[in-house]
Scaffold this active site. Structure first.
Site, PDB file in Angstrom:
ATOM      1  N   ASP A  18      44.729  39.490  32.202  1.00  9.86           N
ATOM      2  CA  ASP A  18      43.384  39.405  31.572  1.00  9.86           C
ATOM      3  C   ASP A  18      43.562  38.640  30.138  1.00  9.86           C
ATOM      4  O   ASP A  18      44.769  38.891  29.633  1.00  9.86           O
ATOM      5  CB  ASP A  18      42.649  40.693  31.151  1.00  9.86           C
ATOM      6  CG  ASP A  18      41.154  40.420  31.146  1.00  9.86           C
ATOM      7  OD1 ASP A  18      40.796  39.361  31.167  1.00  9.86           O
ATOM      8  OD2 ASP A  18      40.507  41.406  30.982  1.00  9.86           O
ATOM      9  N   ASN A  66      34.991  37.542  40.755  1.00 10.25           N
ATOM     10  CA  ASN A  66      35.241  36.227  40.365  1.00 10.25           C
ATOM     11  C   ASN A  66      34.529  35.165  40.819  1.00 10.25           C
ATOM     12  O   ASN A  66      34.274  34.142  40.012  1.00 10.25           O
ATOM     13  CB  ASN A  66      36.648  36.064  40.186  1.00 10.25           C
ATOM     14  CG  ASN A  66      37.292  36.582  39.068  1.00 10.25           C
ATOM     15  OD1 ASN A  66      38.603  36.999  39.558  1.00 10.25           O
ATOM     16  ND2 ASN A  66      36.941  37.224  38.122  1.00 10.25           N
TER      17      ASN A  66
HETATM   18  C1  FPP Z   1      41.469  36.785  33.585  1.00  6.09           C
HETATM   19  O1  FPP Z   1      41.292  36.112  32.370  1.00  6.09           O
HETATM   20  C2  FPP Z   1      42.178  36.121  34.505  1.00  6.09           C
HETATM   21  C3  FPP Z   1      41.679  35.604  35.537  1.00  6.09           C
HETATM   22  C4  FPP Z   1      40.224  35.873  36.148  1.00  6.09           C
HETATM   23  C5  FPP Z   1      42.540  35.031  36.430  1.00  6.09           C
HETATM   24  C6  FPP Z   1      43.838  35.203  36.657  1.00  6.09           C
HETATM   25  C7  FPP Z   1      44.663  33.809  37.433  1.00  6.09           C
HETATM   26  C8  FPP Z   1      45.571  33.017  36.688  1.00  6.09           C
HETATM   27  C9  FPP Z   1      46.705  33.911  35.656  1.00  6.09           C
HETATM   28  C10 FPP Z   1      46.161  32.099  37.090  1.00  6.09           C
HETATM   29  C11 FPP Z   1      46.231  31.720  38.857  1.00  6.09           C
HETATM   30  C12 FPP Z   1      46.994  32.802  39.534  1.00  6.09           C
HETATM   31  C13 FPP Z   1      48.020  32.592  40.156  1.00  6.09           C
HETATM   32  C14 FPP Z   1      48.624  33.853  40.943  1.00  6.09           C
HETATM   33  C15 FPP Z   1      48.918  31.400  40.398  1.00  6.09           C
HETATM   34  P1  FPP Z   1      39.952  35.889  31.915  1.00  6.09           P
HETATM   35  O2  FPP Z   1      39.435  34.479  32.292  1.00  6.09           O
HETATM   36  O3  FPP Z   1      38.766  36.784  32.323  1.00  6.09           O
HETATM   37  O4  FPP Z   1      40.072  35.971  30.233  1.00  6.09           O
HETATM   38  P2  FPP Z   1      38.875  36.168  29.246  1.00  6.09           P
HETATM   39  O5  FPP Z   1      38.588  37.597  29.547  1.00  6.09           O
HETATM   40  O6  FPP Z   1      39.573  36.161  27.836  1.00  6.09           O
HETATM   41  O7  FPP Z   1      37.721  35.414  29.403  1.00  6.09           O
END
Ligand code: FPP
Length: 247
Positions: A18, A66
């Site tokens: 996250d 998501n």
């Molecule tokens: C949360 O950060 C992250 C995600 C919803 C996606 C995770 C994906 C990756 C790390 C990249 C792709 C994955 C792989 C396995 C290659 P957020 O966007 O919710 O952050 P925020 O809460 O700060 O907005």
């Protein structure tokens, strides 16, 4: 890495990655740049886990919730995933890492599904470590599906009520055959489970860190493992009972 006690490693680490969006904002970049940087952390953590000797690593890469994000962001996440899988096959093969996926992967775009299925098939014989990607995953949905399947099996006479035990129930989940996580890590200072592995984490140790996922690398992983190694896992027993059981 030297400080880590190799005789008391978590067998299975699960991570809620996250904070990509906030990382991007802190660097005056768009959210997608944050996910791109987060993919570098994925690479680094998979390699670190393999080096340390963690045998199962589950990453929450895309939740069933998501899909409600802006279309551009969803598309970018899918493209990153596809690129990651294509680029990692070589490393997975070299390091004997098997890939598995949990979640409703059938609903992923066909290009992602194709490369995912191919990577799973090509790495199926690898034995040193299992990397599990949670994709379009939601725990409530997983549990409900299991209950529906058990109800069907009961109707067909495949299973009888007394045979529905914790063990047999677990076999109806996407995580069939995978040991429960010993350690859950969630980055970015959020203290929620967000519908992740609810059944499987009944006895898991939780570790929360303020570090944003793109900044979470081997050093931070080791900190989490060291914290885990300080904990006493009692599984509902008293400390005395635990000592006796061990001696
Ligand atoms: C949360 O950060 C992250 C995600 C919803 C996606 C995770 C994906 C990756 C790390 C990249 C792709 C994955 C792989 C396995 C290659 P957020 O966007 O919710 O952050 P925020 O809460 O700060 O907005």
């Amino acid at each position: 890495m030297d400080q880590v006690d190799k005789s008391n490693l978590p067998r299975h680490i699960a991570i809620i990655m996250d904070g990509n969006g906030r990382w991007a904002q802190n660097h005056s970049l768009g959210r997608i740049a944050g996910h791109r940087k987060g993919t570098e952390s994925v690479r680094s953590i998979v390699e670190a886990c393999r080096r340390i000797g963690i045998t199962y690593l589950t990453l929450y890469a895309f939740s069933s919730e998501n899909w409600s994000r802006p279309e551009k962001e969803v598309n970018a996440l899918m493209a990153l995933l596809e690129r990651y899988l294509k680029s990692e096959l070589k490393t997975m093969t070299k390091n004997s890492i098997r890939l598995l996926a949990i979640g409703e992967t059938g609903a992923l775009p066909s290009r992602v599904r194709g490369v995912l299925d191919e990577t799973i098939a090509k790495t199926a014989g690898n034995t040193e470590m299992t990397l599990i990607l949670a994709l379009n995953y939601g725990s409530h949905d997983e549990i409900l599906q299991a209950v529906r399947k058990i109800a069907e099996d009961a109707k067909m006479g495949v299973i009888e009520s007394p045979a529905i035990t914790e063990e047999s129930f677990a076999d109806y989940l996407h995580t069939k055959g995978i040991p429960d996580p010993d350690l859950l890590i969630r980055t970015s200072g959020e203290y929620r489970l967000s519908n992740f592995l609810l059944w499987q984490m009944a006895y898991t140790e939780f570790y929360f860190t303020e570090t944003l996922w793109p900044d979470f690398r081997e050093e931070q992983l080791i900190e989490a493992i060291l914290e885990y190694q300080k904990r006493e896992r009692r599984f509902g027993l008293t400390s005395d009972q635990l000592q006796k059981k061990r001696s």
